[in-house]
Design an enzyme around this catalytic site. Structure first.
Site, short mmCIF file in Angstrom:
data_model
loop_
_atom_site.label_atom_id
_atom_site.label_comp_id
_atom_site.label_asym_id
_atom_site.label_seq_id
_atom_site.Cartn_x
_atom_site.Cartn_y
_atom_site.Cartn_z
N CYS A 1 0.97 -0.73 -0.09
CA CYS A 1 0.10 -0.23 -0.14
C CYS A 1 0.81 1.03 -0.30
O CYS A 1 1.79 1.67 0.41
CB CYS A 1 -0.70 0.00 1.20
SG CYS A 1 -1.81 -1.16 1.31
N ARG B 1 3.91 0.21 -4.56
CA ARG B 1 3.92 -0.86 -2.56
C ARG B 1 2.35 -1.78 -3.19
O ARG B 1 1.82 -1.96 -2.39
CB ARG B 1 3.27 0.35 -2.32
CG ARG B 1 4.71 0.85 -1.74
CD ARG B 1 4.78 1.93 -1.30
NE ARG B 1 4.26 1.89 0.11
CZ ARG B 1 5.69 1.31 1.00
NH1 ARG B 1 6.70 1.09 0.40
NH2 ARG B 1 5.12 0.62 2.15
N TRP C 1 -2.90 -2.31 -1.43
CA TRP C 1 -3.03 -3.90 -1.78
C TRP C 1 -3.66 -4.68 -0.66
O TRP C 1 -4.07 -4.62 -0.03
CB TRP C 1 -1.12 -4.51 -1.60
CG TRP C 1 -1.24 -5.53 -1.46
CD1 TRP C 1 -0.55 -6.42 -2.93
CD2 TRP C 1 -0.83 -6.61 -1.00
NE1 TRP C 1 0.05 -7.60 -2.98
CE2 TRP C 1 -0.71 -7.86 -1.89
CE3 TRP C 1 -1.16 -6.87 0.34
CZ2 TRP C 1 -0.51 -9.08 -1.10
CZ3 TRP C 1 -0.90 -7.81 0.84
CH2 TRP C 1 -0.84 -9.33 0.13
N ASN D 1 -1.90 2.16 6.08
CA ASN D 1 -1.05 0.97 5.37
C ASN D 1 -0.72 0.17 6.80
O ASN D 1 -0.32 0.61 7.54
CB ASN D 1 -0.19 1.49 4.86
CG ASN D 1 1.15 1.45 4.30
OD1 ASN D 1 1.11 0.01 4.51
ND2 ASN D 1 2.29 1.12 4.26
N GLY D 2 -0.73 -1.16 7.23
CA GLY D 2 -0.68 -1.73 7.62
C GLY D 2 -2.40 -2.59 8.04
O GLY D 2 -2.52 -2.50 7.86
N GLU E 1 15.89 -18.81 -6.47
CA GLU E 1 15.82 -17.98 -6.22
C GLU E 1 15.09 -17.79 -7.26
O GLU E 1 14.11 -16.74 -8.12
CB GLU E 1 16.89 -16.88 -5.97
CG GLU E 1 17.17 -15.40 -6.83
CD GLU E 1 15.81 -15.04 -6.00
OE1 GLU E 1 15.39 -15.57 -5.37
OE2 GLU E 1 15.86 -13.91 -6.91
N LYS F 1 11.43 -15.55 -9.18
CA LYS F 1 11.87 -15.06 -10.24
C LYS F 1 11.12 -15.28 -11.42
O LYS F 1 10.12 -14.63 -11.81
CB LYS F 1 13.21 -14.57 -10.97
CG LYS F 1 14.11 -13.79 -10.61
CD LYS F 1 14.05 -12.36 -10.03
CE LYS F 1 13.07 -12.22 -9.18
NZ LYS F 1 13.75 -12.06 -8.04
N GLU G 1 7.31 -15.37 -10.34
CA GLU G 1 6.16 -13.66 -9.66
C GLU G 1 6.12 -13.15 -10.95
O GLU G 1 5.80 -12.34 -11.47
CB GLU G 1 7.36 -12.97 -8.87
CG GLU G 1 9.13 -12.45 -9.25
CD GLU G 1 9.07 -11.79 -7.79
OE1 GLU G 1 8.25 -11.59 -7.03
OE2 GLU G 1 10.41 -12.15 -7.43
N HIS H 1 14.91 -38.07 -5.68
CA HIS H 1 13.97 -38.73 -4.14
C HIS H 1 12.63 -38.49 -4.53
O HIS H 1 12.37 -38.77 -3.12
CB HIS H 1 14.92 -38.00 -2.77
CG HIS H 1 16.61 -38.74 -2.20
ND1 HIS H 1 16.57 -39.64 -2.57
CD2 HIS H 1 17.43 -37.75 -2.65
CE1 HIS H 1 18.19 -40.32 -2.23
NE2 HIS H 1 18.39 -38.63 -2.31
N LYS I 1 5.40 -4.88 -4.14
CA LYS I 1 6.76 -4.64 -3.89
C LYS I 1 7.41 -4.66 -1.88
O LYS I 1 8.49 -5.42 -2.07
CB LYS I 1 7.12 -2.96 -3.98
CG LYS I 1 8.80 -2.84 -3.85
CD LYS I 1 9.54 -3.43 -4.99
CE LYS I 1 10.66 -3.94 -4.68
NZ LYS I 1 11.41 -4.79 -5.40
O1 M6R Z 1 11.89 -5.95 1.11
P1 M6R Z 1 12.16 -7.18 1.83
O2 M6R Z 1 14.16 -7.41 0.73
O3 M6R Z 1 12.83 -7.53 2.31
O4 M6R Z 1 10.98 -8.10 0.53
C1 M6R Z 1 11.38 -9.19 1.13
C2 M6R Z 1 10.62 -10.13 -0.29
O5 M6R Z 1 9.21 -10.47 -0.16
C3 M6R Z 1 11.31 -9.70 -1.31
O6 M6R Z 1 12.44 -9.91 -1.61
C4 M6R Z 1 9.94 -10.89 -2.88
O7 M6R Z 1 10.34 -12.25 -2.09
C5 M6R Z 1 10.58 -10.47 -3.79
N1 M6R Z 1 9.05 -9.80 -4.46
C6 M6R Z 1 11.87 -11.41 -5.05
O8 M6R Z 1 11.08 -11.20 -5.92
#
Ligand code: M6R
Length: 601
Positions: free
Chosen positions: A2, A28, A85, A111-112, A479, A483, A486, A502, A596
């Site tokens: 947000c 955000r 969001w 926000n929150g 990781e 990527k 998402e 396994h 984000k």
């Molecule tokens: O702002 P942060 O690095 O703490 O965020 C953590 C995760 O939310 C963030 O890395 C998320 O997994 C990304 N969208 C991945 O690309």
């Protein structure tokens, strides 16, 4: 998670200023958005679902709205805005912010999460308050209204805050007051200032076109603006606080896309420079942290999502380079480690935003036990940075695409520096990283992108794909999966290559793409055998490796950099994920269902 943007000042086009500010905060949250402003002692609200970036003030149709976004004819203009969001309640106009009381006495953006909102709502219902949404935010508006019966506006806000549990930030205005009040407890809120004008936002780049002078509102503080003057208060004692204006150096360009079609590809390409900035850390600080790690009775690395995967990379790097065991935990899983914390424990928190609620909560839990906190963070004004004993800033500049790319490699670079420093070989580590950065500089060229595009086109319609790695490249396989998931929305999973046999190998059928991260290390032979096992079952092997191998159906070359292989291996996958998103007509910068910074637990 947000975005909040509010304006207090003399400009007549305040709603437009707020809409433009929200556009810069859209990363955000982009489920819906809304603004409110005060005119002729009434507060007018306008809400929309969908992305604010697609909204054009000039051509907007306000037929079904109670407002027309034009000039505001007040001495001072109060306008608040929000991009959402969704947490409580579905994505629709009603649940969008701003939220308000029945006759819009109190209007706010938030926000929150207001954790105890249902109990408070039940209490307020008994008092006769009527609610029109399912949101926690509407309850805050009513709670303030309830206190307005016996207090003035600012006091009513203060009383309401006393009853609120959780992490939040909000900005509120009232029909019967010229004050704009903002409060911060665990969610970011920064105040830009230009003479008697104020911009209250969740992130600095949102108001950079107007000013680079800011007031940091710290956690558990609130402020009130009236007639161009601002006052700050402590949230517990309500004592006034003195604050000074800080001038910051961020430039607007670094927060804009420039010639690139999307932030994601811009940020991938920026890694040429961002890595060098990350490596160029204050050596005394690195040595100080290394010393703290060497002396600590237990070091925990904590992060979420991609930052979590960097923490896992760190576990392997420390074992390999410094022969040292460090523990990794996701922020959300950290509480189970609480019994082992003492004032001799060290925590390294990794985060791009510095606002991730799960990581912040882990830090809070650790601080309660006297644990010293080191953070590796991009946003230096963030809550996390301000909670830490030592901050190692990654200096990657604003990362706007939801998918983390340049922040990831910068964080890995700093973990590598620390591992080398712990082994007493900081100079060697730094040299290796400088060489790697220069090889990455060579990699990131249009021909490389084109080559990867060949594979993106080949696999763009697959349902599933897998990534395998060993040792330090096992977390990179995880990781890589994040990527691809998402932004491409292809079902992607990462595995420790040795684990395939396994169970997961049952998922392989004719032409299933499997990316094998094959570095020139002691695990090379084993991972090539694992790739062969996949190929024997019909799998299509995409090798990310310094050399071409027989088992590869497609080869993406990466330089042979030894202990920095995680850095060079993740970059082609970032490019592939981006290209798949574009080919599949997804928005790589604002993938569905995500935001984000994740400021809720
Ligand atoms: O702002 P942060 O690095 O703490 O965020 C953590 C995760 O939310 C963030 O890395 C998320 O997994 C990304 N969208 C991945 O690309």
């Amino acid at each position: 998670m947000c975005g909040i943007f509010s304006y207090y000042g003399k400009k007549k086009n305040a709603p437009e200023i707020v809409i433009e500010g929200l556009k810069r905060l859209e990363y955000r949250g982009y489920d819906s958005w809304g603004i409110a402003y005060k005119q002729d002692s009434e507060i007018h609200v306008h809400k929309e679902t969908g992305k604010i970036s697609e909204f054009k003030v000039e051509t907007a149709d306000f037929k079904d709205s109670e407002v027309s976004i034009g000039e505001v004819k007040e001495k001072f203009t109060l306008s608040i805005g929000h991009s959402r969001w969704a947490t409580h309640g579905r994505v629709n106009k009603t649940n969008s912010h701003p939220h308000f009381t029945e006759d819009k006495d109190i209007v706010l953006v938030h926000n929150g999460i207001f954790e105890n909102y249902s109990e408070v709502k039940a209490y307020l219902k008994k008092k006769g308050h009527k609610f029109i949404t399912e949101t926690d935010t509407e309850v805050i508006a009513h709670l303030i209204e309830e206190h307005l019966k016996t207090h003035d506006f600012l006091e009513a806000v203060k009383m309401a805050i006393k009853e609120m549990e959780g992490r939040f930030a909000f900005v509120v205005i009232s029909k019967n007051s010229n004050k704009m009040v903002a409060a911060r407890k665990g969610s970011p809120l920064i105040i830009g200032v230009k003479g008697k004008e104020y911009f209250i936002a969740s992130d600095i780049p949102a108001f950079l076109p107007h000013t680079n002078k800011i007031y940091y509102l710290d956690d558990n503080q609130l402020c009130s603006i009236e007639n161009g003057e601002i006052e700050f208060f402590d949230m517990d004692s309500f004592d006034p606080i003195e604050k000074r204006i800080v001038e910051i150096e961020l430039d607007i360009e670094s927060a804009e896309k420039g010639e690139f079609p999307h932030f994601m590809i811009k940020e991938i390409m920026e890694q040429k420079d961002t890595l060098n900035r990350a490596i160029n850390q204050n050596e005394d600080q690195i040595l100080k942290v290394a010393d703290a790690i060497n002396k600590a009775y237990g070091t925990y690395v904590v992060g979420c999502g991609t930052a979590g995967k960097v923490g896992m990379v760190g576990e392997f790097l420390f074992s390999k380079i410094a022969k040292k065991h460090i523990n990794f935990s996701f922020g959300s899983e950290f509480t189970s480690h609480k019994p082992f914390l003492t004032n001799k424990t060290l925590m390294i928190a990794i985060s791009q935003s510095g606002e991730t609620a799960d990581t912040l909560e882990a830090i809070e839990a650790a601080k309660e036990k006297g644990v010293k906190i080191v953070s590796i963070v991009n946003v230096e004004s963030s809550t996390m940075a301000r909670m830490s004993d030592i901050v190692l800033p990654i200096k990657a500049g604003p990362e706007k695409a939801v998918a983390s790319t340049k922040a990831t490699t910068s964080q890995i670079a700093i973990m590598t520096l620390l591992a080398y420093a712990c082994a007493g070989k900081l100079y060697e580590g730094k040299q290796l990283l400088i060489n790697t950065a220069s090889q990455i500089n060579d990699m990131l060229n249009p021909r490389y992108e084109e080559h990867i595009m060949g594979i993106a086109k080949r696999i763009q319609d697959v349902e599933s794909m897998y990534i395998i790695g060993r040792d330090v490249n096992y977390p990179i396989a995880l990781e890589s999966a994040i990527k691809l998931q998402e932004v491409s929305y292809i079902h992607a999973e990462g595995f420790a290559a040795g684990e395939l046999k396994h169970g997961p190998i049952a998922l392989i059928s004719e032409n299933t793409p499997v990316i094998a991260l094959v570095s020139n290390d002691e695990y090379k032979k084993e991972i090539l055998s694992n790739a062969m096992e996949v190929k024997s079952r019909g799998g299509y092997i995409i090798g990310v490796a310094p050399e071409n191998e027989d088992v590869f159906d497609f080869w993406i070359r990466v330089p042979d950099t030894g202990n920095t292989s995680p850095l060079v291996n993740i970059i082609p996958v970032q490019i592939l994920a981006y290209q798949l998103a574009v080919l599949r007509k997804n928005d790589p910068d604002k993938p569905r269902n995500l935001a984000k910074s994740v400021t809720v637990k």
